[in-house]
Design a protein around this motif. Structure first.
Motif, mmCIF file in Angstrom:
data_model
loop_
_atom_site.group_PDB
_atom_site.id
_atom_site.type_symbol
_atom_site.label_atom_id
_atom_site.label_comp_id
_atom_site.label_asym_id
_atom_site.label_seq_id
_atom_site.Cartn_x
_atom_site.Cartn_y
_atom_site.Cartn_z
ATOM 1 N N GLY A 731 49.184 41.315 36.808
ATOM 2 C CA GLY A 731 49.499 41.557 35.410
ATOM 3 C C GLY A 731 48.257 41.797 34.571
ATOM 4 O O GLY A 731 48.276 42.562 33.620
ATOM 5 N N ALA A 732 47.122 41.171 34.949
ATOM 6 C CA ALA A 732 45.879 41.434 34.215
ATOM 7 C C ALA A 732 45.199 42.664 34.837
ATOM 8 O O ALA A 732 45.793 43.363 35.660
ATOM 9 C CB ALA A 732 44.965 40.223 34.300
ATOM 10 N N ASP A 768 48.174 52.380 33.325
ATOM 11 C CA ASP A 768 47.942 51.074 32.716
ATOM 12 C C ASP A 768 48.129 51.128 31.211
ATOM 13 O O ASP A 768 48.671 50.213 30.593
ATOM 14 C CB ASP A 768 46.525 50.586 33.029
ATOM 15 C CG ASP A 768 46.384 50.159 34.477
ATOM 16 O OD1 ASP A 768 47.384 49.673 35.039
ATOM 17 O OD2 ASP A 768 45.289 50.322 35.045
ATOM 18 N N LEU A 772 50.625 48.986 28.878
ATOM 19 C CA LEU A 772 50.169 48.101 27.805
ATOM 20 C C LEU A 772 50.532 48.641 26.429
ATOM 21 O O LEU A 772 50.295 47.990 25.416
ATOM 22 C CB LEU A 772 48.651 47.929 27.885
ATOM 23 C CG LEU A 772 48.136 47.219 29.139
ATOM 24 C CD1 LEU A 772 46.640 47.397 29.260
ATOM 25 C CD2 LEU A 772 48.483 45.742 29.084
ATOM 26 N N GLY A 784 38.765 37.858 28.437
ATOM 27 C CA GLY A 784 38.741 37.289 29.779
ATOM 28 C C GLY A 784 37.881 36.056 29.774
ATOM 29 O O GLY A 784 36.808 36.050 29.159
ATOM 30 N N SER A 788 35.937 37.428 24.319
ATOM 31 C CA SER A 788 36.631 38.687 24.095
ATOM 32 C C SER A 788 35.710 39.637 23.354
ATOM 33 O O SER A 788 34.714 39.232 22.758
ATOM 34 C CB SER A 788 37.907 38.467 23.281
ATOM 35 O OG SER A 788 37.564 38.115 21.973
ATOM 36 N N LEU A 822 38.799 39.300 35.847
ATOM 37 C CA LEU A 822 40.057 39.850 35.349
ATOM 38 C C LEU A 822 40.069 39.774 33.825
ATOM 39 O O LEU A 822 39.577 38.823 33.242
ATOM 40 C CB LEU A 822 41.243 39.040 35.889
ATOM 41 C CG LEU A 822 41.542 39.196 37.381
ATOM 42 C CD1 LEU A 822 42.685 38.292 37.753
ATOM 43 C CD2 LEU A 822 41.857 40.633 37.727
ATOM 44 N N VAL A 823 40.637 40.785 33.211
ATOM 45 C CA VAL A 823 40.714 40.763 31.748
ATOM 46 C C VAL A 823 42.135 41.116 31.296
ATOM 47 O O VAL A 823 42.894 41.746 32.024
ATOM 48 C CB VAL A 823 39.729 41.763 31.102
ATOM 49 C CG1 VAL A 823 38.308 41.314 31.288
ATOM 50 C CG2 VAL A 823 39.941 43.162 31.654
ATOM 51 N N GLU A 824 42.434 40.689 30.107
ATOM 52 C CA GLU A 824 43.692 41.052 29.439
ATOM 53 C C GLU A 824 43.331 41.987 28.297
ATOM 54 O O GLU A 824 42.282 41.836 27.674
ATOM 55 C CB GLU A 824 44.345 39.809 28.815
ATOM 56 C CG GLU A 824 44.593 38.660 29.768
ATOM 57 C CD GLU A 824 45.992 38.696 30.324
ATOM 58 O OE1 GLU A 824 46.755 39.582 29.870
ATOM 59 O OE2 GLU A 824 46.300 37.888 31.217
ATOM 60 N N ILE A 825 44.216 42.931 28.024
ATOM 61 C CA ILE A 825 43.934 43.866 26.938
ATOM 62 C C ILE A 825 45.113 43.879 25.971
ATOM 63 O O ILE A 825 46.269 43.936 26.401
ATOM 64 C CB ILE A 825 43.695 45.279 27.491
ATOM 65 C CG1 ILE A 825 42.376 45.293 28.262
ATOM 66 C CG2 ILE A 825 43.690 46.319 26.394
ATOM 67 C CD1 ILE A 825 42.033 46.616 28.866
ATOM 68 N N HIS A 826 44.857 43.742 24.707
ATOM 69 C CA HIS A 826 45.930 43.950 23.744
ATOM 70 C C HIS A 826 45.389 44.662 22.519
ATOM 71 O O HIS A 826 44.176 44.675 22.269
ATOM 72 C CB HIS A 826 46.605 42.633 23.355
ATOM 73 C CG HIS A 826 45.636 41.606 22.859
ATOM 74 N ND1 HIS A 826 45.233 41.540 21.558
ATOM 75 C CD2 HIS A 826 44.985 40.616 23.516
ATOM 76 C CE1 HIS A 826 44.364 40.557 21.423
ATOM 77 N NE2 HIS A 826 44.192 39.977 22.587
#
Ligand code: SF4
Ligand code: SF4
Ligand code: SF4
Ligand code: SF4
Ligand code: FES
Lengths: 828, 177
Positions: A731-732, A768, A772, A784, A788, A822-826
């Motif tokens: 998911g990340a 991706d 997102l 991450g 950030s 791993l990173v999350e993006i929003h």
């Protein structure tokens, strides 16, 4: 393809018998007989001649019509005349023809005084014109790009610039528009010609049609002096010539060295000289006083630094940035080791024994091998960002010598279009990928490491097949010369597993001791190799000797940890700001915060130094330095000062030896050349080098059998290291990093280049982005591991889904602020 | 170290001293003879000039202090800052730094103009090569020759000084004068 061999033939030119290699172009062969044939469009660097200008007409016996000397290869027994009435008439006619539409506004033309059209009109022209009609007119000058001005009236349509764009840099931007007298050079849709190598067309243009905007009207050839040196802004270490007027660098020109740069420069090298005269330069010693850095006298700065270092003693660590010369690095490690009794010095930040094993002279490929190999594998590096000129060399090999190119990178590469095969792996899977590739070549389990690398097994097998059989044609496959161009960043990512696998791969491909094949490292910073050889590496003395130090010698990450834990108290920074240039910016920030003393040599006060430095010594820029640097292929090159030092700046060797004198040890150095001498004496494979021998072209020590024999054999590498498995996204997104060619404070501080200063962007695959819900150009927050940063989305079709790429080396929001796999993006 | 003449003695030979008659002749008759020449010249008229109130007129092609010129109609400077004069100058005393004209600041007629134009007149040998080299007749040798000053640095003439009218014009020699 192996280098072609030419037999020597004899031909006659103007009644003189001249020996030349067969098939040399007549224009070049004539020079061997001291005959000059005038040319405009011929430029051997651009590849095949086009015969566009007809300036080079000569008479060849047996051929009724005049021939173009720039496209005729010489043959045995050829009889050539360049001085007959027919030739002279033709030459005068061509000049007259070219000048029909030429404005001849030499007094306001920037090319005046160094203009081939002026010279040839004088030397070969008729001196008169019969043309009384109005000439063609264009609006002039126009901006072809923020760096280049174009004056279309002066263009003689020699095609050089267009050929450069189409066939050398392959950016396919410049074209000729319209027909006949209305023809002009431009980009297809009129957008600015911005490309990493665009500045080369300024130097190529034989008239004043393309001129440099930063140099525009600054000086005439008789006002200036040229000063040869080496550009140290990236590991390519191109040979340059600084144009100096009134003690200011006004221009940088290429100084052709086929073993290094082939006569090209990237735009960073060509225009970032402006930062040398930036107001932001530190030009006097600074001392932290009441929380602020304040200018002080040299005496006070040196006394304070010496006092603080003395107090810290063995608690000092030294870090050298990539711009340091071999001598500076050598003296730094002397200061830290001999004078202060500490053993913690580092430059590259990766395991030095790995680099040592991979730098073996019998495995070393030269830069020119890239051009003549059968197969070139680009592994884990983006040449145009990491070592720009190498990108041109690879393209040249593919285009002219039919080199088979394979690209294996995590991030989509700009070389993909030229490559016979491109393989992607996931960031973090470097070790596993090289292991899988080695297994595919050598035999062994491919599936498990390939899966761990997130790479396609079939693609790896095809790649192995290509490397193993690239030597012959399609019917007759044979092992050939392979050059593996690999980024030393791979070692930082998964060092333990990469080195044994890479060494095994090289021996599986029979690259050991092979002429024409081998390994070529693309370092992460300019003089990584030289600093390693000069002993700026934990546990390795100059020339890979034994330091004799007891206990552990910390490398970069260890130094940061020890500073944070209080095991070390002081840090000596030579041209380095770890917050900017090293991984884990947050950790470094805390380390510098904790350190009681930070002594730095710096040209510019970057954020880390402004916050944390205790003493800052003004550092020389590359135009002011003397010393040597070592090219990634082992060529020791010499820097020479072009201008005087700015402000109160003093040479680094002087500061280092003065500090050690104040600490009670005399280094015995009174001049920069004495530092070089000490370095050459200390490194066994530099033995016999002198500054004179290095001269303007450099000396490749791995090519010298005596020096290669003096190379200390590296210890057996550990073969049992397990590769790391790339993180499961779940998911990340996996985080990869890259450093843009435009990263670096020099670009930001050069007025001409500031428009290129990179801002953080996150490169991702369209799939991706859809998932997102973000689009190209959106502002997003990348988070991450508790940190950030903000970035702009850039979609790349070739990117593999599941991975994103962020930039390092930039001043704000750099990727080294996120220490996460791993990173999350929003959306922001 | 003292000097020892050694054996080299120098002998000085003198004429015999004049007697009383000879001395008297010298004091009066010879003086009168000199005065005769003097008075003869006085009636010839004045040969000297009362400089600086009076100045020597110069020939039209006299090569004196340089002048830079502007176009009379537009007021733009003729010099485009091409540096050809600097290249021609054998004394290497001209320094030109060019710059680009912009629509807001148009100084000369071409694309470029001289933002710095200096002649070091303490080095100039007044050969006039600069005038010959200039493709725009922007620089000419003027008629001024009064250039002495107290400071060498004051002899570096800037563009403004060269463009300005000289404070006092040197008189031109009239036809046939
Ligand atoms: S390109 Fe050369 S010949 Fe043409 S105007 Fe410029 S200096 Fe003169
Ligand atoms: S712009 Fe210059 S290099 Fe390009 S075609 Fe014209 S003359 Fe040749
Ligand atoms: S007159 Fe001669 S010496 Fe004087 S500035 Fe002109 S060229 Fe130079
Ligand atoms: S005075 Fe004439 S020669 Fe000198 S820079 Fe100006 S235009 Fe060129
Ligand atoms: S140089 Fe031969 S045609 Fe241009």
């Amino acid at each position: 393809m192996p280098r072609p061999e030419h037999r020597s033939i004899t031909f006659t030119i103007d009644g003189r018998e001249v020996q030349a290699p067969e098939n040399t172009i007549l224009v070049d062969a004539a020079k061997l007989g001291d005959v000059e044939i005038p040319v405009f469009c011929y430029e051997p660097k651009l590849g095949q001649p086009v015969g566009a200008c007809r300036m080079c007409l000569v008479e060849i016996e047996g051929i009724p019509k005049l021939q173009t000397g720039c496209s005729t290869p010489v043959k045995d027994g050829m009889v050539v005349h360049t001085q007959t009435a027919r030739v002279k008439e033709a030459q005068a006619a061509v000049v007259e023809f070219l000048l029909i539409n030429h404005p001849l506004d030499c007094p306001v033309c920037d090319k005046g005084g160094e203009c081939p059209l002026q010279d040839i009109s004088y030397g070969w022209g008729g001196g008169t014109t019969r043309f009384i009609e109005p000439k063609r007119h264009f609006v002039k000058p126009l901006e072809l790009s923020p760096l280049i001005a174009i004056d279309r009236e002066r263009c003689i349509l020699c095609y050089r610039c267009v050929r450069f764009s189409q066939e050398v840099s392959e950016d396919y931007q410049l074209v000729l528009h319209e027909r006949g007298a209305a023809t002009f050079v431009g980009t297809f849709d009129g957008h600015p010609y911005v490309a990493p190598f665009s500045g080369n067309i300024i130097e190529l243009c034989p008239v004043g049609a393309l001129t440099s905007r930063p140099y525009r009207f600054r000086a005439r050839p008789w006002d200036i002096e040229g000063s040869g040196s080496v550009c140290t802004l990236c590991p390519a270490q191109c040979n340059v010539s600084f144009t100096v007027r009134d003690e200011r660098v006004l221009r940088v020109l290429a100084r052709q060295n086929d073993g290094v740069d082939d006569g090209w420069l990237c735009d960073k090298g060509r225009f970032a000289y402006q930062s040398v005269h930036s107001d932001e330069r530190v030009t006097q010693p600074l001392l932290r006083d009441g929380g602020e850095l304040r200018p002080v006298s040299w005496e006070r700065a040196l006394a304070t630094a010496a006092g603080l270092l003395k107090k810290a003693g063995a608690g000092v660590a030294g870090l050298a940035g990539g711009e340091s010369t071999n001598e500076e690095g050598f003296l730094l490690q002397r200061l830290i080791r001999e004078v202060l009794g500490s053993s913690h010095v580092d430059a590259a930040g990766v395991d030095p024994v790995d680099l040592w094993s991979l730098a073996r002279p019998d495995l070393q490929a030269s830069l020119q091998d890239v051009e003549y190999a059968h197969t070139v594998l680009v592994l884990g590096t983006e040449p145009v960002d990491d070592m720009p000129i190498l990108d041109l060399r690879i393209r040249k090999g593919v285009r002219r010598n039919r080199v088979k190119l394979a690209v294996a990178t995590a991030r989509p590469s700009s070389l993909d279009a030229s490559a016979a095969l491109s393989v992607r792996y996931a960031p973090g899977g470097e070790g596993a990928f090289v292991t899988a590739l080695t297994a595919a070549v050598y035999g062994g389990d491919v599936d498990a490491p390939a899966a761990a690398a997130g790479a396609d097994v079939d693609a790896i097998r095809t790649l192995a097949e290509l490397l193993r059989t690239g030597g012959g044609d399609d019917d007759n496959r044979a092992p050939g010369d392979v050059v593996i161009v690999w980024g030393t960043r791979l070692l930082g990512a998964d060092g333990g597993a990469v080195t044994p696998a890479l060494l095994k791969l090289a021996s599986g491909l029979a690259l050991t001791g092979r002429d024409g094949g081998g390994l070529l490292a693309v370092p992460a910073s300019t003089n990584e190799r030289g600093l390693l050889e000069a002993g700026v590496a934990p546990g390795l003395a100059p020339g890979f000797g034994d330091t004799g130090a007891a206990g552990e010698s910390y490398a970069e990450a260890g130094i940061a940890r020890a500073l944070r834990d209080g095991d070390l108290t002081a840090l000596y920074l030579l041209h380095d700001d770890p917050i900017l240039s090293r991984p884990d910016a947050v950790g470094w920030d805390r380390a510098l915060e904790k350190a009681t003393t930070v002594v730095a040599h710096a040209q510019f006060l970057t954020a880390g130094l402004r916050e944390h430095a205790t003493v800052v010594f003004p550092a020389e820029s590359y135009a002011e330095k003397e010393g040597t640097v070592t090219h990634p292929d082992g060529r020791v090159q010499r820097l020479r000062p072009a201008i005087g030092r700015q402000g109160q700046t003093r040479p680094e060797w002087w500061v280092l030896s003065e500090l050690s004198r104040r600490l009670g040890a005399d280094m015995g150095i009174l001049t920069g050349a004495m530092a070089s001498r000490q370095l050459f004496d200390a490194v066994p494979f530099y033995a016999g080098l002198t500054l004179d021998r290095i001269g303007g072209r450099g000396v490749r020590w791995p090519a010298d059998p005596a020096a290669a024999a003096a190379f200390p054999p590296p210890p057996e590498v550990r073969r049992d290291v397990a590769y790391e498995t790339t993180a499961t996204p779940n998911g990340a997104l996996r985080l990869g990093t890259f450093r843009s060619i435009w990263a670096g404070i020099e670009v930001e501080l050069s007025p001409a280049l500031t428009f290129l200063t990179p801002r953080q962007q996150v490169e991702m695959a369209p799939a991706d982005a859809r998932r997102l819900g973000v689009a190209h150009g959106d502002k997003v927050v990348v988070a991450g591991d508790g940190a950030s940063l903000e970035a702009t989305v850039v979609l790349r079709n070739a990117a593999s889904p599941g991975s994103v790429f962020l930039q390092t080396g930039i001043q704000t929001d750099a990727a080294n602020g996120l220490d996460a796999a791993l990173v999350e993006i929003h959306k922001a | 170290m003292s000097w020892h003449p050694g054996a080299d003695q120098i002998e000085v030979m003198r004429p015999p001293a004049p007697g009383a008659a000879g001395g008297t002749y010298r004091a009066f008759a010879e003086t009168m003879r000199g005065l005769k020449t003097t008075f003869a010249r006085v009636i010839e008229g004045v040969h000297t000039l009362q400089y600086p109130e009076q100045k020597t007129p110069v020939y039209p092609r006299f090569r004196g202090r340089h002048r830079l010129h502007k176009f009379e109609d537009t007021g733009l400077e003729k010099c485009v800052g091409c540096s050809l004069c600097a290249a021609a100058c054998p004394a290497d005393c001209i320094r030109v730094v060019a710059a680009e004209n912009t629509p807001e600041l148009r100084v000369s007629a071409g694309e470029r103009y001289a933002s710095v134009y200096e002649i070091n007149l303490s080095r100039c040998i007044f050969c006039g090569y600069c005038e010959v080299a200039c493709p725009f007749d922007a620089i000419t040798m003027g008629h001024d020759y009064e250039m002495s000053d107290y400071q060498r640095s004051d002899l570096i003439f800037t563009k403004e000084m060269l463009l300005a009218e000289p404070l006092e014009r040197a008189p031109l020699r009239a036809e046939g004068e």
